[in-house]
Design a protein around this motif. Structure first.
Motif, short mmCIF file in Angstrom:
data_model
loop_
_atom_site.label_atom_id
_atom_site.label_comp_id
_atom_site.label_asym_id
_atom_site.label_seq_id
_atom_site.Cartn_x
_atom_site.Cartn_y
_atom_site.Cartn_z
N PHE A 1 2.91 15.86 -11.88
CA PHE A 1 3.04 15.56 -13.31
C PHE A 1 2.00 16.34 -14.12
CE2 PHE A 1 2.06 13.11 -17.12
CZ PHE A 1 3.33 12.92 -17.65
N LEU B 1 3.10 20.01 -14.44
CA LEU B 1 4.20 20.18 -15.41
C LEU B 1 3.71 20.01 -16.84
CD1 LEU B 1 7.08 18.25 -13.58
CD2 LEU B 1 6.89 20.72 -13.93
N LEU B 2 2.85 19.02 -17.07
CA LEU B 2 2.36 18.78 -18.42
C LEU B 2 1.50 19.94 -18.91
CD1 LEU B 2 2.34 16.65 -20.69
CD2 LEU B 2 0.21 15.77 -19.72
N SER C 1 3.68 23.06 -19.52
CA SER C 1 4.45 22.92 -20.76
C SER C 1 3.56 23.11 -21.98
CB SER C 1 5.13 21.55 -20.80
OG SER C 1 6.02 21.39 -19.71
N CYS D 1 -0.95 12.28 -21.72
CA CYS D 1 -1.81 12.41 -20.55
C CYS D 1 -2.73 11.20 -20.40
CB CYS D 1 -2.63 13.70 -20.68
SG CYS D 1 -3.68 14.03 -19.22
N TYR E 1 -0.76 8.16 -19.28
CA TYR E 1 -0.43 8.27 -17.85
C TYR E 1 -1.63 7.89 -16.99
CZ TYR E 1 1.23 10.20 -13.44
OH TYR E 1 1.61 10.34 -12.14
N TRP F 1 6.10 9.87 -25.39
CA TRP F 1 6.65 11.07 -24.77
C TRP F 1 7.98 11.47 -25.41
CZ3 TRP F 1 11.12 12.40 -22.27
CH2 TRP F 1 11.11 13.65 -21.64
N PHE G 1 8.33 20.54 -23.23
CA PHE G 1 7.88 19.49 -22.32
C PHE G 1 9.04 18.78 -21.61
CE2 PHE G 1 4.43 20.11 -25.27
CZ PHE G 1 3.28 19.98 -24.49
N CYS H 1 8.98 17.66 -17.83
CA CYS H 1 8.32 16.42 -17.40
C CYS H 1 9.30 15.25 -17.30
CB CYS H 1 7.20 16.05 -18.37
SG CYS H 1 5.90 17.29 -18.51
#
Length: 412
Positions: free
Chosen positions: A38, A41-42, A45, A69, A72, A96, A106, A109
């Motif tokens: 994750f 990917l974040l 992006s 972020c 999470y 999100w 993004f 994600c």
């Protein structure tokens, strides 16, 4: 809604009870992989978006990315500590969704977010959260295409539906496996308990037969001799009956010690089978005659033990109840079995009217039948009042094979 505790592999799941070291280690590896995936990917992006847009446009989007972020991280920490985190997950999905609509970069994600939603929520809430994730992704990509490319709109929705079906199937299979495992564990436990009960019952029956054929029969015979000595006292025959009772009690004590130590009757295992059976009968009926047909040969230990107990029990019954003048023991050796007949010319009885087992006795015939039938043999009793009794048994007894090394020496 409560979180699902059975999926510890994902970071959004609540804390679980302690697991074995190897299993816990694998779960921690999976959790770490999800966290790293994750994060990658974040960050990718965010870098892609920053490289394609001006600084003014980046502030809001990067701020939303930072919020995602942070949320999470909060969810991961709460889940690891076993504290409630479902509300934080709702906030996370909402932030999100705004981020992916504002910055479709993004959208990658979405895969991680989808599984987090299905892990965090059960029932309808899980479907709604996952659907919101797919809808936000579709809206962001459709906006990116200038509201013209239907593939951008329908693609995420179709992928969301497929992932939902796959995830539901996996959940169903996992639940079915857990159910089957529980049923198998329950069945194994019931089978083990049943086997223990059956083993206990069988052992009780075995010990009951052993006690009846040794201790009980010996004590009953000794009592009869002592009573006869008492009636004839101080006549000349009383001393002989007293000596017989004393000798029988000594043998009975030896039998009892052998039973306690799981040993066979003394002097009955080392001698040939005909002699052992004759000795066993003579302990109760001294003038028993022995007839042997066929060629004597060794028989398996369990067959020998059964025949000895049958003879002891039958001879004790003759001494106690028959009043016989003649008792004949016939042992026959057939090609694949051994036959045994105990005949007496005593009082006889009606087998169909025999009393059931009770505190007063009645275990002898049942114990003999059980011993013989457990070895696959046939047991019968033929008797008529006033015409004597025949107790017969036939037991399979295959000639034991000689040891392999003895054959090797013979061949050599």
């Amino acid at each position: 809604m409560p979180a699902k505790p059975e999926l510890p592999a994902l970071p959004a799941g609540p804390a679980l009870p302690a697991l074995p070291g190897a299993v816990q280690g694998r779960f921690e590896v999976i959790q770490t992989a999800v966290h790293v995936g994750f994060a990658v990917l974040l960050v990718a992006s965010a870098v892609r978006y920053a490289m394609r847009h001006s600084v003014e446009d980046n502030v809001l989007v990067l701020g939303l990315a930072g919020a995602v972020c942070a949320l999470y991280a909060v969810i991961a920490v709460l889940a690891r500590q076993g504290r409630p985190w479902a509300v934080w997950m709702l906030v996370f999905v909402a932030v999100w969704a705004v981020l992916v609509i504002a910055a479709p970069s993004f959208a990658w994600c979405s895969f991680a977010i989808f599984f987090l939603c299905r892990t965090a929520f059960t029932g309808a809430v899980g479907y709604v959260a996952a659907g919101a994730t797919a809808a936000a992704t579709a809206a962001g990509l459709f906006r990116l295409s200038g509201w013209t490319d239907l593939a951008m709109l329908l693609g995420p929705l179709a992928v969301g539906i497929m992932l939902t079906l796959i995830y539901d199937r996996l959940e169903h299979d996992a639940a079915e496996q857990r159910r089957l495992h529980a049923e198998v564990s329950l069945a194994q436990g019931q089978l083990a308990a049943s086997e223990r009960r059956a083993g206990t019952i069988a052992e009780r029956e075995r010990v009951s037969r052993e006690i009846h054929d040794t201790v009980t029969q010996g004590l009953a015979s000794s009592l009869l001799l002592l009573e006869a000595a008492d009636r004839s006292w101080p006549g000349p025959g009383s001393r002989q009956e007293l000596n017989q009772a004393t000798e029988l009690l000594r043998r009975n004590l030896s039998e009892t010690r052998s039973l306690v130590h799981e040993l066979a009757s003394p002097k009955l295992d080392t001698s040939p089978l005909p002699e052992a059976l004759h000795l066993a009968a003579s302990q109760y009926v001294p003038h028993t005659r022995l007839l042997v047909t066929g060629e004597p040969r060794p028989v398996p230990a369990e067959v020998r033990h059964t025949l000895l107990r049958v003879v002891q029990s039958a001879a004790a019954n003759i001494q106690q109840h028959a009043g016989a003048a003649t008792t004949t023991l016939t042992l026959g050796f057939l090609p694949d079995s051994v036959t045994l007949d105990i005949f007496d010319d005593g009082n006889g009885f009606d087998p169909s009217a025999a009393a059931p087992p009770s505190d007063a006795g009645g275990y002898g015939l049942r114990a003999m039948r059980q011993r013989v039938e457990q070895l696959g043999g046939v047991f019968s009793v033929e008797s008529t009042p006033g015409e004597g009794t025949i107790v017969a048994a036939q037991v399979p007894a295959v000639q034991p094979e000689p040891p392999l090394q003895r054959i090797t020496r013979a061949d050599a």
